[in-house]
Design an enzyme around this catalytic site. Sequence first.
Site, PDB file in Angstrom:
ATOM      1  N   GLU A  28     -69.328  32.526 -19.656  1.00  0.00           N
ATOM      2  CA  GLU A  28     -68.494  33.060 -20.736  1.00  0.00           C
ATOM      3  C   GLU A  28     -69.251  34.084 -21.562  1.00  0.00           C
ATOM      4  O   GLU A  28     -70.430  33.877 -21.896  1.00  0.00           O
ATOM      5  CB  GLU A  28     -68.068  31.896 -21.632  1.00  0.00           C
ATOM      6  N   SER A 121     -55.817  34.277 -20.467  1.00  0.00           N
ATOM      7  CA  SER A 121     -55.658  35.667 -20.073  1.00  0.00           C
ATOM      8  C   SER A 121     -54.239  36.116 -19.771  1.00  0.00           C
ATOM      9  O   SER A 121     -53.946  36.677 -18.724  1.00  0.00           O
ATOM     10  CB  SER A 121     -56.568  35.954 -18.879  1.00  0.00           C
ATOM     11  N   SER A 123     -53.014  38.547 -21.291  1.00  0.00           N
ATOM     12  CA  SER A 123     -53.027  40.022 -21.354  1.00  0.00           C
ATOM     13  C   SER A 123     -53.324  40.605 -19.975  1.00  0.00           C
ATOM     14  O   SER A 123     -52.667  41.548 -19.538  1.00  0.00           O
ATOM     15  CB  SER A 123     -54.018  40.527 -22.399  1.00  0.00           C
ATOM     16  N   GLU A 155     -56.917  47.842 -21.961  1.00  0.00           N
ATOM     17  CA  GLU A 155     -57.317  46.968 -23.084  1.00  0.00           C
ATOM     18  C   GLU A 155     -58.360  47.663 -23.960  1.00  0.00           C
ATOM     19  O   GLU A 155     -58.284  47.635 -25.181  1.00  0.00           O
ATOM     20  CB  GLU A 155     -57.866  45.629 -22.563  1.00  0.00           C
ATOM     21  N   ASP A 167     -61.357  39.015 -16.697  1.00  0.00           N
ATOM     22  CA  ASP A 167     -59.953  38.585 -16.706  1.00  0.00           C
ATOM     23  C   ASP A 167     -59.125  39.382 -15.704  1.00  0.00           C
ATOM     24  O   ASP A 167     -58.298  38.834 -14.971  1.00  0.00           O
ATOM     25  CB  ASP A 167     -59.344  38.765 -18.095  1.00  0.00           C
ATOM     26  N   TYR A 217     -64.191  38.632 -31.421  1.00  0.00           N
ATOM     27  CA  TYR A 217     -64.652  38.978 -30.079  1.00  0.00           C
ATOM     28  C   TYR A 217     -65.456  40.285 -30.112  1.00  0.00           C
ATOM     29  O   TYR A 217     -66.546  40.387 -29.551  1.00  0.00           O
ATOM     30  CB  TYR A 217     -63.437  39.132 -29.165  1.00  0.00           C
TER      31      TYR A 217
HETATM   32  P1  ADP Z   1     -55.098  36.143 -23.879  1.00  0.00           P
HETATM   33  O1  ADP Z   1     -55.245  37.248 -22.901  1.00  0.00           O
HETATM   34  O2  ADP Z   1     -56.302  35.225 -23.877  1.00  0.00           O
HETATM   35  O3  ADP Z   1     -53.835  35.375 -23.730  1.00  0.00           O
HETATM   36  P2  ADP Z   1     -55.079  38.350 -25.723  1.00  0.00           P
HETATM   37  O4  ADP Z   1     -55.174  38.454 -27.213  1.00  0.00           O
HETATM   38  O5  ADP Z   1     -56.075  39.100 -24.912  1.00  0.00           O
HETATM   39  O6  ADP Z   1     -55.061  36.803 -25.342  1.00  0.00           O
HETATM   40  O7  ADP Z   1     -53.648  38.865 -25.245  1.00  0.00           O
HETATM   41  C1  ADP Z   1     -52.475  38.303 -25.802  1.00  0.00           C
HETATM   42  C2  ADP Z   1     -51.515  39.424 -26.158  1.00  0.00           C
HETATM   43  O8  ADP Z   1     -50.994  40.044 -24.953  1.00  0.00           O
HETATM   44  C3  ADP Z   1     -50.279  38.941 -26.888  1.00  0.00           C
HETATM   45  O9  ADP Z   1     -50.521  38.834 -28.293  1.00  0.00           O
HETATM   46  C4  ADP Z   1     -49.269  40.038 -26.559  1.00  0.00           C
HETATM   47  O10 ADP Z   1     -49.468  41.167 -27.367  1.00  0.00           O
HETATM   48  C5  ADP Z   1     -49.635  40.404 -25.129  1.00  0.00           C
HETATM   49  N1  ADP Z   1     -48.824  39.638 -24.164  1.00  0.00           N
HETATM   50  C6  ADP Z   1     -49.274  38.736 -23.258  1.00  0.00           C
HETATM   51  N2  ADP Z   1     -48.247  38.213 -22.512  1.00  0.00           N
HETATM   52  C7  ADP Z   1     -47.116  38.803 -22.972  1.00  0.00           C
HETATM   53  C8  ADP Z   1     -45.727  38.685 -22.654  1.00  0.00           C
HETATM   54  N3  ADP Z   1     -45.287  37.838 -21.710  1.00  0.00           N
HETATM   55  N4  ADP Z   1     -44.848  39.449 -23.349  1.00  0.00           N
HETATM   56  C9  ADP Z   1     -45.278  40.303 -24.301  1.00  0.00           C
HETATM   57  N5  ADP Z   1     -46.562  40.454 -24.661  1.00  0.00           N
HETATM   58  C10 ADP Z   1     -47.483  39.721 -24.026  1.00  0.00           C
HETATM   59 MG    MG Z   2     -56.713  38.749 -22.989  1.00  0.00          MG
END
Ligand code: ADP
Ligand code: MG
Length: 367
Positions: A28, A121, A123, A155, A167, A217
């Site tokens: 990590e 993940s 995102s 990103e 990721d 982060y």
């Molecule tokens: P992680 O990747 O660990 O879940 P992140 O902060 O990197 O957390 O990414 C999360 C963000 O990605 C959400 O706040 C949103 O903006 C976007 N996101 C992820 N999945 C979706 C989805 N299904 N619909 C819309 N936005 C999304």
């Molecule tokens: Mg993410």
Amino acid sequence: MKESFFKVFGQRATESSDAPGRVNLIGEHTDYNGGFVLPTAIPQMTHIELALRNDNTVHIVSSDIGPKGEDHSYILGQERPLHRWFDYFEGVTWLLQKKGYTLRGFDARISSHVPMGAGLSSSAALLVAMFRVLRTTFHLPLTDVEIALMSQSVENDFVGAQVGIMDQMASSLADTGTALFLDTRDLNYQRIALPEDKVEMFIINSGVRHSHSDGGYNTRRKECEEACLRLGVAQLRDVADVSLLSSLPEPYLSRARHVVSENSRVLKAVEAIHKGEMETLGQLMIESHASMRDDFKVSVPEIDFLVEASLAHPLVYGARLTGGGFGGSIVGICKKGHGRELADAIADRYQSQTSYHASILVPELRN
Ligand code: ADP
Ligand code: MG
């Protein structure tokens, strides 16, 4: 719900794609330091359906935002980051056009089973699914590794989250049956099968949400860069041993100690998997968690509680915070056949002692 939500698929979707979330077994905060990681895909996926339009408008709907879903429209060529969920989509079309690809407007609908901000993940799953569906629709000559690299670029350069490459590589290349042992410096990877007859994985989401575009982060990343400057190395990957860090003042000493020791734990974990030594793998996960909690300082009390509750069970080999931290999920490994019952017991204890709801992602409930 807005009327436009219903209109989005007046015509049938022409293409669809999926991409999975990921869980990191160990390694990590090593990816942006040029080090090693060991993620695997989770069964939960992000799904995108797309229908082409006859203009330059992109209309996207996410059924996962807000209580009823949200939609957003923009014009191709006019993308700009607004610090909202749709930055991830605008960033994809922005990057493809910047690279010289010609696109056309489309309607897209997103639905995901990867929880957001849970360290699994969402995102990357979203970005990889989006690149995949556009690759098919516009016949783009992109490899899976290129999709991972472009997802990271969205990103970093558009959304403003200085994440590493783990990721996106995991979502684009990993499968659920094997762990992806990845050298993030040269992107060489190897798929390693976990001994499924001996061991089972469990993943519990603490319900404490983080965001990678928030401060924590990016601060850790800057601290690692400062440690490199002070040590005169390009990346912390170049430090062979923690004994070489003694000249660093705090907090750089602790931060670098986590990264350097974590890299060596990944290598030992791969060796343990090859030898089928699950106790050793578990012990390395326990050490990884302690290092993230005490040196890298990215855990939170709720996550520590879940890890300790897991380790209280004799059938659990090891457990740790997975993902960037500041909330999110834990991953654990236990004796084969006991994952669901253990995860249920751990989640029940957590819910009786905190105000959060724990959700178990793996093992999935069997019908
Ligand atoms: P992680 O990747 O660990 O879940 P992140 O902060 O990197 O957390 O990414 C999360 C963000 O990605 C959400 O706040 C949103 O903006 C976007 N996101 C992820 N999945 C979706 C989805 N299904 N619909 C819309 N936005 C999304
Ligand atoms: Mg993410």
